[in-house]
Design a protein around this motif. Structure first.
Motif, mmCIF file in Angstrom:
data_model
loop_
_atom_site.group_PDB
_atom_site.id
_atom_site.type_symbol
_atom_site.label_atom_id
_atom_site.label_comp_id
_atom_site.label_asym_id
_atom_site.label_seq_id
_atom_site.Cartn_x
_atom_site.Cartn_y
_atom_site.Cartn_z
ATOM 1 N N THR A 1 1.149 -1.277 0.286
ATOM 2 C CA THR A 1 0.059 -0.006 0.151
ATOM 3 C C THR A 1 0.517 0.885 0.151
ATOM 4 O O THR A 1 1.017 2.004 -0.365
ATOM 5 N N ALA A 2 1.869 1.460 0.825
ATOM 6 C CA ALA A 2 2.783 2.436 0.961
ATOM 7 C C ALA A 2 3.546 2.742 -0.203
ATOM 8 O O ALA A 2 3.453 3.985 -1.437
ATOM 9 N N LEU A 3 3.773 1.131 -1.365
ATOM 10 C CA LEU A 3 4.801 1.874 -1.456
ATOM 11 C C LEU A 3 3.817 2.416 -2.983
ATOM 12 O O LEU A 3 4.390 2.640 -3.814
ATOM 13 N N LYS A 4 3.081 1.886 -3.478
ATOM 14 C CA LYS A 4 1.770 2.169 -4.785
ATOM 15 C C LYS A 4 1.746 3.637 -4.035
ATOM 16 O O LYS A 4 1.713 4.532 -5.604
ATOM 17 N N LEU A 5 1.245 3.964 -2.963
ATOM 18 C CA LEU A 5 0.960 5.088 -2.688
ATOM 19 C C LEU A 5 2.024 6.240 -2.975
ATOM 20 O O LEU A 5 2.530 7.584 -3.939
ATOM 21 N N VAL A 6 3.609 6.073 -2.778
ATOM 22 C CA VAL A 6 4.746 6.596 -2.827
ATOM 23 C C VAL A 6 5.079 6.593 -4.643
ATOM 24 O O VAL A 6 5.365 7.694 -5.294
ATOM 25 N N THR A 7 5.089 5.600 -5.090
ATOM 26 C CA THR A 7 5.328 5.540 -6.730
ATOM 27 C C THR A 7 4.162 6.242 -7.343
ATOM 28 O O THR A 7 5.184 7.170 -8.350
ATOM 29 N N ALA A 8 3.102 6.406 -6.563
ATOM 30 C CA ALA A 8 2.173 7.528 -7.679
ATOM 31 C C ALA A 8 2.741 8.684 -7.404
ATOM 32 O O ALA A 8 2.491 9.683 -8.408
ATOM 33 N N PHE A 9 3.010 9.381 -6.051
ATOM 34 C CA PHE A 9 3.634 10.684 -5.976
ATOM 35 C C PHE A 9 5.473 10.861 -7.419
ATOM 36 O O PHE A 9 5.090 11.967 -7.778
ATOM 37 N N LYS A 10 5.656 9.657 -7.038
ATOM 38 C CA LYS A 10 7.391 9.325 -8.559
ATOM 39 C C LYS A 10 6.923 9.717 -9.748
ATOM 40 O O LYS A 10 7.444 10.395 -9.780
ATOM 41 N N ASP A 11 5.805 9.035 -9.807
ATOM 42 C CA ASP A 11 5.660 9.250 -10.957
ATOM 43 C C ASP A 11 5.267 10.215 -11.835
ATOM 44 O O ASP A 11 5.358 10.581 -12.485
ATOM 45 N N ASN A 12 4.541 11.447 -10.866
ATOM 46 C CA ASN A 12 3.551 12.928 -10.626
ATOM 47 C C ASN A 12 4.411 13.393 -11.293
ATOM 48 O O ASN A 12 4.722 15.003 -11.428
ATOM 49 N N MET A 13 6.040 13.307 -9.584
ATOM 50 C CA MET A 13 6.694 14.514 -9.692
ATOM 51 C C MET A 13 8.092 14.192 -11.496
ATOM 52 O O MET A 13 8.229 15.578 -11.712
ATOM 53 N N ALA A 14 8.383 13.351 -12.033
ATOM 54 C CA ALA A 14 9.107 12.328 -12.876
ATOM 55 C C ALA A 14 8.354 13.607 -14.005
ATOM 56 O O ALA A 14 9.065 13.719 -15.052
ATOM 57 N N SER A 15 7.048 13.355 -13.884
ATOM 58 C CA SER A 15 6.281 13.742 -15.120
ATOM 59 C C SER A 15 6.676 15.335 -15.366
ATOM 60 O O SER A 15 6.284 15.644 -16.316
ATOM 61 N N ARG A 16 6.522 15.846 -14.256
ATOM 62 C CA ARG A 16 7.219 17.747 -14.113
ATOM 63 C C ARG A 16 8.339 17.599 -14.925
ATOM 64 O O ARG A 16 8.227 18.971 -14.320
ATOM 65 N N GLY A 17 9.087 16.862 -14.735
ATOM 66 C CA GLY A 17 10.930 17.247 -14.614
ATOM 67 C C GLY A 17 11.646 17.117 -13.406
ATOM 68 O O GLY A 17 12.469 16.860 -13.486
ATOM 69 N N TYR A 18 10.960 16.962 -12.297
ATOM 70 C CA TYR A 18 11.983 16.369 -11.163
ATOM 71 C C TYR A 18 12.522 15.223 -10.749
ATOM 72 O O TYR A 18 12.168 14.557 -11.373
ATOM 73 N N THR A 19 13.974 15.190 -10.133
ATOM 74 C CA THR A 19 14.861 14.281 -10.239
ATOM 75 C C THR A 19 14.673 13.605 -9.007
ATOM 76 O O THR A 19 14.999 14.447 -7.781
#
Length: 211
Positions: free
Chosen positions: A70-88
């Motif tokens: 559960t935690a991994l899916k929430l964190v991954t969703a946040f990471k995916d969105n940050m990556a799509s906005r250009g953040y590393t």
């Protein structure tokens, strides 16, 4: 604060080409609220760190973090969105520009969320976790959210420009999102609603981008 709007329903109400949607079905959708420091230029930040664990706030459990799928899916969703906005994404010891914290509410009997504190619970990991011992948190905006059990909270903290005023040392909070009741009573069963809520929070925050 913005509330989650379902585009398909807006089309129905605007164009009148289909029957009125089922209000019972609409009421099951979580509301997503976001708040920002309007003076922040998010393109001035390039890197961030988010833990692979999620804060777990409850008055009926001694657990303080949520781990596993559960935690991994929430964190991954946040990471995916940050990556799509250009953040590393970088590790904490690589001096990220932004610190991100995720949390889930479970059985806390309070009706309003005030940034930073929650019914005696310290919401953020202590500032020394980010490398700033004896620092507090500074909110350039004020906000209050009603929420229900299963609410997902996320915040973005400025680690690049710590604030020192009147001998007070603080880290500035740039952005908050609250996804009210997304996970319900069972985070493991309803995690997709939390993921959808995180995606919606970014959708209604187009200013979060590197360029």
């Amino acid at each position: 604060m913005k509330m989650l709007l379902i585009s398909a329903c807006l089309l129905v109400l605007t164009l009148g080409c289909r029957k009125t949607p089922d209000l019972d079905e609409l009421s099951t959708k979580p509301l997503v609220g976001t708040a920002q420091d309007k003076a922040t230029n998010f393109s001035s930040y390039k890197t961030y760190f988010v833990s692979d664990t999620v804060a777990y706030l409850s008055d009926t459990s001694e657990d303080t973090i949520l781990v596993g799928a559960t935690a991994l899916k929430l964190v991954t969703a946040f990471k995916d969105n940050m990556a799509s906005r250009g953040y590393t994404f970088v590790q904490k010891n690589q001096k990220p520009n932004l610190g991100v914290r995720l949390g889930v509410v479970k059985d806390l009997n309070v009706g309003v969320y005030y940034p930073g504190y929650w019914d005696g619970y310290y919401w953020y990991w202590p500032p020394y976790y980010w490398g700033y011992p004896n620092w507090g948190y500074y909110y350039p905006f004020s906000v209050a959210y009603a929420y229900t059990t299963g609410t997902v909270i996320s915040s973005m903290i400025d680690l690049k420009n710590p604030v020192i005023t009147d001998n007070k040392k603080e880290l500035k909070v740039l952005w908050n999102s609250v996804i009210a009741g997304a996970l319900g009573d069972n985070p493991d069963a309803n995690v997709q609603a939390g993921v959808d809520g995180i995606n919606q929070a970014f959708s209604q925050s187009p200013y979060i981008k590197t360029n």
